[in-house]
Design a protein around this motif. Structure first.
Motif, PDB file in Angstrom:
ATOM      1  N   LEU A 116      13.080   2.369  -3.501  1.00 62.14           N
ATOM      2  CA  LEU A 116      13.782   1.125  -3.171  1.00 62.14           C
ATOM      3  C   LEU A 116      15.222   1.398  -2.741  1.00 62.14           C
ATOM      4  O   LEU A 116      15.769   0.677  -1.899  1.00 62.14           O
ATOM      5  N   LEU A 117      15.832   2.445  -3.297  1.00 63.65           N
ATOM      6  CA  LEU A 117      17.197   2.818  -2.912  1.00 63.65           C
ATOM      7  C   LEU A 117      17.221   3.733  -1.685  1.00 63.65           C
ATOM      8  O   LEU A 117      18.286   4.144  -1.244  1.00 63.65           O
ATOM      9  N   PRO A 133       8.483   6.483   1.699  1.00 66.61           N
ATOM     10  CA  PRO A 133       7.067   6.514   1.305  1.00 66.61           C
ATOM     11  C   PRO A 133       6.254   7.475   2.169  1.00 66.61           C
ATOM     12  O   PRO A 133       6.503   7.604   3.373  1.00 66.61           O
ATOM     13  N   THR A 134       5.302   8.150   1.547  1.00 64.29           N
ATOM     14  CA  THR A 134       4.377   8.997   2.301  1.00 64.29           C
ATOM     15  C   THR A 134       3.455   8.136   3.154  1.00 64.29           C
ATOM     16  O   THR A 134       3.128   8.469   4.292  1.00 64.29           O
ATOM     17  N   LYS A 135       3.026   7.033   2.579  1.00 62.74           N
ATOM     18  CA  LYS A 135       2.198   6.048   3.274  1.00 62.74           C
ATOM     19  C   LYS A 135       2.659   4.660   2.858  1.00 62.74           C
ATOM     20  O   LYS A 135       3.303   4.493   1.832  1.00 62.74           O
ATOM     21  N   GLY A 136       2.310   3.676   3.646  1.00 64.93           N
ATOM     22  CA  GLY A 136       2.629   2.306   3.297  1.00 64.93           C
ATOM     23  C   GLY A 136       3.984   1.868   3.819  1.00 64.93           C
ATOM     24  O   GLY A 136       4.647   2.580   4.590  1.00 64.93           O
ATOM     25  N   ARG A 137       4.417   0.706   3.351  1.00 63.90           N
ATOM     26  CA  ARG A 137       5.623   0.092   3.897  1.00 63.90           C
ATOM     27  C   ARG A 137       6.355  -0.701   2.814  1.00 63.90           C
ATOM     28  O   ARG A 137       5.727  -1.317   1.958  1.00 63.90           O
ATOM     29  N   ILE A 177       0.408   1.242  -4.091  1.00 62.08           N
ATOM     30  CA  ILE A 177       1.195   0.248  -4.823  1.00 62.08           C
ATOM     31  C   ILE A 177       1.370  -0.996  -3.959  1.00 62.08           C
ATOM     32  O   ILE A 177       1.983  -0.940  -2.897  1.00 62.08           O
ATOM     33  N   ASP A 178       0.810  -2.107  -4.399  1.00 64.66           N
ATOM     34  CA  ASP A 178       1.011  -3.412  -3.765  1.00 64.66           C
ATOM     35  C   ASP A 178       1.775  -4.272  -4.758  1.00 64.66           C
ATOM     36  O   ASP A 178       1.256  -4.597  -5.841  1.00 64.66           O
ATOM     37  N   ASN A 200       0.827  -1.214   0.000  1.00 65.56           N
ATOM     38  CA  ASN A 200       0.000   0.000   0.000  1.00 65.56           C
ATOM     39  C   ASN A 200       0.864   1.268   0.000  1.00 65.56           C
ATOM     40  O   ASN A 200       0.613   2.212   0.748  1.00 65.56           O
ATOM     41  N   VAL A 201       1.900   1.285  -0.832  1.00 72.77           N
ATOM     42  CA  VAL A 201       2.851   2.399  -0.843  1.00 72.77           C
ATOM     43  C   VAL A 201       2.278   3.578  -1.627  1.00 72.77           C
ATOM     44  O   VAL A 201       1.833   3.430  -2.770  1.00 72.77           O
TER      45      VAL A 201
END
Length: 303
Positions: free
Chosen positions: A109-110, A115-119, A82-83, A65-66
Motif C-alpha cells: 500500500l505504501l 504486486p507480482t500480479k493483480g492491481r 487478495i481481494d 486479485n493481488v
C-alpha cells in the motif's frame, strides 16, 4: 627481557593501527558496494513519466486479485489472490499468525513493493499511476523498522520541516502521550537522541514515531504493530486519544494484540497469505473460526 618487552611494546601500536585500518577499509568497501546497488536502481519516478498528483473523489483502497512474491526463482508466494476493499474513512484491522503477510500488505500500500500480479486502486485510479512522493505525503505510517534519527525530539517528530508548526507538534505530542516524558527532560523538545533511538526506551521510541505520523495530519494511516512496545497504561491512553483522530480518516492497523483492533469497522484474518475470514469482532467470534482461535490463544497466554 626489558629490551624485548620494549621492542614488542613499540610494535603493538602500529600493528593495532594496521588491523583497525583493514577493518575500516572492509567496512568502507561494503558501504560503497551498497551505495552503488542503490544508485544503480531505477528511479521510482523516471524523468518524463507523468503521474497523477491528486486523488479521485472516491478514496477507498481496493486490492484486486493481488499476489506477491519476493525476488528469487524459488521464493514462494507471500500473498495469494487478495481481494479486499478498505473503505474510506473507516478503520480496517489485519490480524493473523506471524508470516501470514500482514506487513507485506502495508508495504504494498505504501508502494515499497509492487504486486507480482493483480492491481491496487485508490477509488477508480490505479495506485501505480499516482506519484510515489505525492501518495506517501498523504500517508502517515508507523512500521516495525521505522527509524529514529540522530537529532532532537522536535526534528524527529517534524521530519523535513524546517519551521515546525508548534500547534501541530503539541497536538501530536498529546495524541502520543509524550507530554510527561518531554517535560522531564532538561531541554524538552530540543533534547537530542541518538541514531536508532539511543538513550530512550522502545516504548518512548514508538510514541515518538506515532507523534511523527500524526504531525503530518495524513488522510491515510498505516500502523504495523505500532503499540506492541507500550505498557498497558500508555497503550490505553493512546488508543483513547486516537479514536477522535481516526474519525474521517482511512486507517489500516496490523496488530497481534487483539485488544487494539476489536473496535475496528472491519477485521481481516490472514492465514498463509490468503484471507481466511473478515468481519467485525462480534461477527468473527460468532463464526468460531481462526479469529476465535487467535483470541483463545491470547487469553491462554495471559492466564
Amino acid at each position: 627481557m626489558m629490551a624485548i618487552q620494549y621492542i614488542v611494546g613499540q610494535l603493538n601500536s602500529p600493528i593495532d593501527l594496521l588491523f583497525n585500518f583493514m577493518q575500516q577499509f572492509q567496512d568502507a568497501k561494503i558501504s560503497i558496494e551498497r551505495l552503488n546497488e542503490i544508485h544503480e536502481l531505477e528511479d521510482e519516478e523516471p524523468l518524463g513519466l507523468r503521474l497523477a498528483t491528486d486523488l479521485p473523489f472516491r478514496k477507498e483502497i481496493v486490492l484486486r486479485n493481488v499476489c506477491f512474491r519476493y525476488q528469487g526463482s524459488e521464493s514462494q508466494e507471500v500473498l495469494s489472490n487478495i481481494d479486499l476493499v478498505i473503505p474510506e474513512g473507516k478503520t480496517t484491522a489485519i490480524v493473523g499468525m506471524s508470516g501470514s503477510g500482514k506487513t507485506t500488505i502495508l508495504k504494498l500500500l505504501l508502494r515499497f513493493y509492487e504486486p507480482t500480479k493483480g492491481r491496487i486502486q485508490v477509488g477508480s485510479d490505479s495506485l501505480d499511476q499516482i506519484s510515489h512522493s505525492f501518495w506517501r505525503g498523504k500517508c502517515g505510517a508507523v512500521l516495525q523498522d521505522s527509524f529514529i534519527f540522530s537529532d532532537t525530539i522536535l526534528k524527529n517528530i517534524a521530519v523535513g520541516d524546517d519551521y515546525p508548526d508548534k500547534k501541530r507538534v503539541q497536538n501530536a505530542i498529546d495524541i502520543a502521550n509524550l507530554t510527561d516524558f518531554i517535560d522531564d527532560l532538561p531541554l524538552g523538545l530540543n533534547t537530542k537522541i541518538g541514531a536508532s533511538g539511543n538513550g530512550i526506551s522502545q516504548g518512548q521510541k514508538q510514541r515518538i514515531l506515532i507523534a511523527r505520523a500524526f504531525y503530518k495530519d495524513p488522510e491515510y494511516i498505516f500502523f504495523d504493530e505500532a503499540t506492541n512496545s507500550l505498557d498497558a497504561n500508555n497503550e490505553l491512553v493512546i488508543m483513547e486519544n486516537l479514536k477522535d483522530f481516526f474519525v474521517g480518516r482511512t486507517v489500516v492497523i496490523v496488530a497481534h494484540r487483539l485488544s487494539t483492533v476489536k473496535n475496528a469497522d472491519n477485521i481481516i484474518v490472514l492465514h498463509k497469505g490468503s484471507i481466511a475470514e473478515q468481519g467485525t469482532h462480534q461477527e468473527l467470534i460468532g463464526n468460531n473460526g481462526r479469529y476465535l482461535e487467535l483470541v483463545r490463544n491470547q487469553l491462554e497466554n495471559i492466564v
